[in-house]
Design a protein around this motif. Structure first.
Motif, PDB file in Angstrom:
ATOM      1  N   TRP A 109      85.378 -26.937   6.806  1.00  0.00           N
ATOM      2  CA  TRP A 109      84.468 -27.104   5.661  1.00  0.00           C
ATOM      3  C   TRP A 109      83.233 -27.148   5.965  1.00  0.00           C
ATOM      4  N   SER A 110      82.706 -26.880   7.466  1.00  0.00           N
ATOM      5  CA  SER A 110      81.438 -27.331   7.753  1.00  0.00           C
ATOM      6  C   SER A 110      80.378 -26.560   7.436  1.00  0.00           C
ATOM      7  N   LEU A 111      80.565 -25.530   6.661  1.00  0.00           N
ATOM      8  CA  LEU A 111      79.510 -24.319   5.996  1.00  0.00           C
ATOM      9  C   LEU A 111      79.672 -24.651   4.639  1.00  0.00           C
ATOM     10  N   ALA A 112      80.364 -25.172   3.990  1.00  0.00           N
ATOM     11  CA  ALA A 112      80.447 -25.447   2.506  1.00  0.00           C
ATOM     12  C   ALA A 112      79.061 -25.508   1.908  1.00  0.00           C
ATOM     13  N   PHE A 113      78.289 -26.714   2.376  1.00  0.00           N
ATOM     14  CA  PHE A 113      76.995 -26.863   1.734  1.00  0.00           C
ATOM     15  C   PHE A 113      76.031 -25.728   2.035  1.00  0.00           C
ATOM     16  N   VAL A 114      75.949 -24.858   2.967  1.00  0.00           N
ATOM     17  CA  VAL A 114      75.226 -23.747   3.052  1.00  0.00           C
ATOM     18  C   VAL A 114      75.656 -22.787   2.310  1.00  0.00           C
ATOM     19  N   VAL A 115      76.921 -22.543   1.988  1.00  0.00           N
ATOM     20  CA  VAL A 115      77.549 -21.684   1.079  1.00  0.00           C
ATOM     21  C   VAL A 115      77.032 -21.757  -0.509  1.00  0.00           C
ATOM     22  N   VAL A 116      76.735 -23.272  -0.688  1.00  0.00           N
ATOM     23  CA  VAL A 116      76.627 -23.520  -1.927  1.00  0.00           C
ATOM     24  C   VAL A 116      75.129 -23.041  -2.078  1.00  0.00           C
ATOM     25  N   VAL A 117      74.220 -23.257  -1.125  1.00  0.00           N
ATOM     26  CA  VAL A 117      72.670 -22.906  -1.253  1.00  0.00           C
ATOM     27  C   VAL A 117      72.422 -21.594  -1.079  1.00  0.00           C
ATOM     28  N   ALA A 118      73.122 -20.759  -0.005  1.00  0.00           N
ATOM     29  CA  ALA A 118      72.761 -19.322   0.071  1.00  0.00           C
ATOM     30  C   ALA A 118      73.716 -18.474  -1.213  1.00  0.00           C
ATOM     31  N   GLU A 119      74.687 -18.956  -1.449  1.00  0.00           N
ATOM     32  CA  GLU A 119      75.708 -18.004  -2.317  1.00  0.00           C
ATOM     33  C   GLU A 119      75.814 -18.717  -4.036  1.00  0.00           C
ATOM     34  N   SER A 120      75.172 -19.627  -4.027  1.00  0.00           N
ATOM     35  CA  SER A 120      75.211 -20.229  -5.482  1.00  0.00           C
ATOM     36  C   SER A 120      76.860 -20.397  -5.753  1.00  0.00           C
ATOM     37  N   LYS A 121      77.493 -20.800  -4.864  1.00  0.00           N
ATOM     38  CA  LYS A 121      78.792 -21.157  -5.302  1.00  0.00           C
ATOM     39  C   LYS A 121      79.071 -22.809  -5.337  1.00  0.00           C
ATOM     40  N   TRP A 122      80.088 -23.312  -5.893  1.00  0.00           N
ATOM     41  CA  TRP A 122      80.228 -24.635  -5.879  1.00  0.00           C
ATOM     42  C   TRP A 122      81.982 -25.152  -6.081  1.00  0.00           C
ATOM     43  N   GLY A 123      81.962 -26.268  -5.988  1.00  0.00           N
ATOM     44  CA  GLY A 123      83.447 -26.913  -6.336  1.00  0.00           C
ATOM     45  C   GLY A 123      84.169 -26.410  -4.992  1.00  0.00           C
ATOM     46  N   LEU A 124      85.595 -25.981  -5.443  1.00  0.00           N
ATOM     47  CA  LEU A 124      86.423 -25.684  -4.247  1.00  0.00           C
ATOM     48  C   LEU A 124      86.137 -24.286  -3.629  1.00  0.00           C
ATOM     49  N   THR A 125      85.407 -23.402  -4.294  1.00  0.00           N
ATOM     50  CA  THR A 125      84.992 -22.033  -3.897  1.00  0.00           C
ATOM     51  C   THR A 125      84.266 -22.048  -2.650  1.00  0.00           C
ATOM     52  N   PRO A 126      83.230 -23.097  -2.449  1.00  0.00           N
ATOM     53  CA  PRO A 126      82.647 -23.078  -1.146  1.00  0.00           C
ATOM     54  C   PRO A 126      83.514 -23.465   0.265  1.00  0.00           C
ATOM     55  N   LEU A 127      84.546 -24.320  -0.263  1.00  0.00           N
ATOM     56  CA  LEU A 127      85.476 -25.024   0.716  1.00  0.00           C
ATOM     57  C   LEU A 127      86.172 -23.715   1.365  1.00  0.00           C
ATOM     58  N   ILE A 128      86.746 -22.911   0.344  1.00  0.00           N
ATOM     59  CA  ILE A 128      87.631 -21.600   0.785  1.00  0.00           C
ATOM     60  C   ILE A 128      86.805 -20.728   1.417  1.00  0.00           C
ATOM     61  N   ARG A 129      85.558 -20.437   0.919  1.00  0.00           N
ATOM     62  CA  ARG A 129      84.746 -19.494   1.652  1.00  0.00           C
ATOM     63  C   ARG A 129      84.397 -20.026   2.902  1.00  0.00           C
ATOM     64  N   SER A 130      83.914 -21.330   3.111  1.00  0.00           N
ATOM     65  CA  SER A 130      83.636 -21.916   4.657  1.00  0.00           C
ATOM     66  C   SER A 130      84.794 -21.480   5.600  1.00  0.00           C
ATOM     67  N   SER A 131      85.934 -22.023   5.050  1.00  0.00           N
ATOM     68  CA  SER A 131      87.253 -21.681   5.974  1.00  0.00           C
ATOM     69  C   SER A 131      87.368 -19.997   6.349  1.00  0.00           C
TER      70      SER A 131
END
Length: 318
Positions: A187-209
């Motif tokens: 999940w280390s990239l989850a916050f960057v995913v939130v900022v760069a891809e406008s995702k939130w909640g569980l989705t950035p965690l899955i995307r980061s994985s």
């Protein structure tokens, strides 16, 4: 515009690229890193709290019965403010690094404005991550408890004072730490995913994985690199500040000096995580898709014959 040298997808490439991005607009990133200052100060002065009977005492509520509710509320508000300030730093620095990687200049007001769109999603994502991590850790501990209970029901004697129980407890602790680190890496990239891809909640965690697959070793090295050096810095300055507090000399000076250097470590760590996000996208061939769609024409993706991984030439604004 300045094109930085190409790097393969490794730790040295991430650190050098993030350093180049921060260096191109150092005053901008330094101003944003001030959001880390409350956390840095708190980590540095934490040992000095032992000097006051008002903090972390067993009989706190007995000594201050009229105000203990107010004290608890004020401490909670203080922790929440530090937490929100830290997330704000991560959001704005990630936003600036993400655009700086592509050579797009971002001013201070634009970075602050990005908080209106990212702070609530980042807070939500952090709450989801902490909740899941707590439930996973609790499930593991309950599983260990069930195993011990089952062993006792089968007639095995479990002596908590036995010399074998201490190594068993250490093993359980090590396994729990390994589980926490594993999910942190995923999940280390989850916050960057939130900022760069406008995702939130569980989705950035899955995307980061998904993105970190194939790069977990680099993510681990990044965690160890900044974690170890930050830990040493906190230990050295916190001990110095504690001694200065006892003697009454230069307490404020050493506190601010240690907090400043720790703040810079947090800045570099956040920028490096954002660069790792871009490297992971390159690993999955997603930067090429962005170039084809015209989303970010400043990315240059070059094939590499070394280990069959792409090389990235980030274009940073001067």
């Amino acid at each position: 515009m300045e094109i930085t040298p190409a790097h393969t997808l490794n730790l040295s490439g991430i650190i050098s690229t993030s350093k180049a991005i921060v260096k191109t607009n150092y005053s901008h990133f330094l101003a944003l890193s001030l959001f880390f200052l409350p956390l840095s100060i708190s980590l540095i002065i934490a040992p000095t709290l032992r000097l006051s009977d008002h903090f972390f005492t067993v009989d706190l509520f007995h000594k201050f019965p009229p105000n203990h509710h107010k004290d608890a509320i004020s401490h909670l508000v203080y922790i929440l403010l530090i937490y929100v300030s830290t997330l704000s730093a991560i959001a704005t620095i990630s936003y600036s690094t993400y655009h700086g990687f592509a050579g797009k200049q971002v001013n201070f007001l634009t970075a602050l404005k990005s908080l209106t769109f990212s702070i609530l999603p980042i807070i939500t994502t952090a709450i989801v991550a902490h909740t899941l991590l707590f439930l996973i850790s609790l499930s593991f501990l309950l599983f260990v408890g069930v195993i011990l209970t089952l062993a006792q029901s089968l007639g095995f004697a479990i002596d908590h004072n036995s010399i074998y129980f201490i190594p068993f407890s250490a093993l359980v602790g090590a396994m729990l730490i390994a589980i926490v680190v594993y999910f942190h890496l995923n999940w280390s990239l989850a916050f960057v995913v939130v900022v760069a891809e406008s995702k939130w909640g569980l989705t950035p965690l899955i995307r980061s994985s998904y993105l970190v697959k194939g790069m977990r070793s680099v993510s681990l090295l990044l965690l160890l690199y900044f974690g170890i050096f930050s830990g040493i810095l906190v230990w050295l300055y916190a001990d110095t500040v504690y001694r200065q507090a006892l003697s009454g000399h230069s307490y404020v000076l050493f506190t601010m000096l240690g907090s400043f250097f720790l703040m810079l470590f947090f800045l570099r760590s956040t920028a490096a995580s954002t660069v790792l996000y871009m490297y992971c996208k390159a690993m999955h061939g997603e930067l090429e898709l962005e170039i084809a769609e015209g989303f970010s024409h400043d990315y240059i993706n070059l094939p590499s014959d070394v280990e069959k991984v792409p090389q990235i030439v980030p274009v940073v604004a001067v």
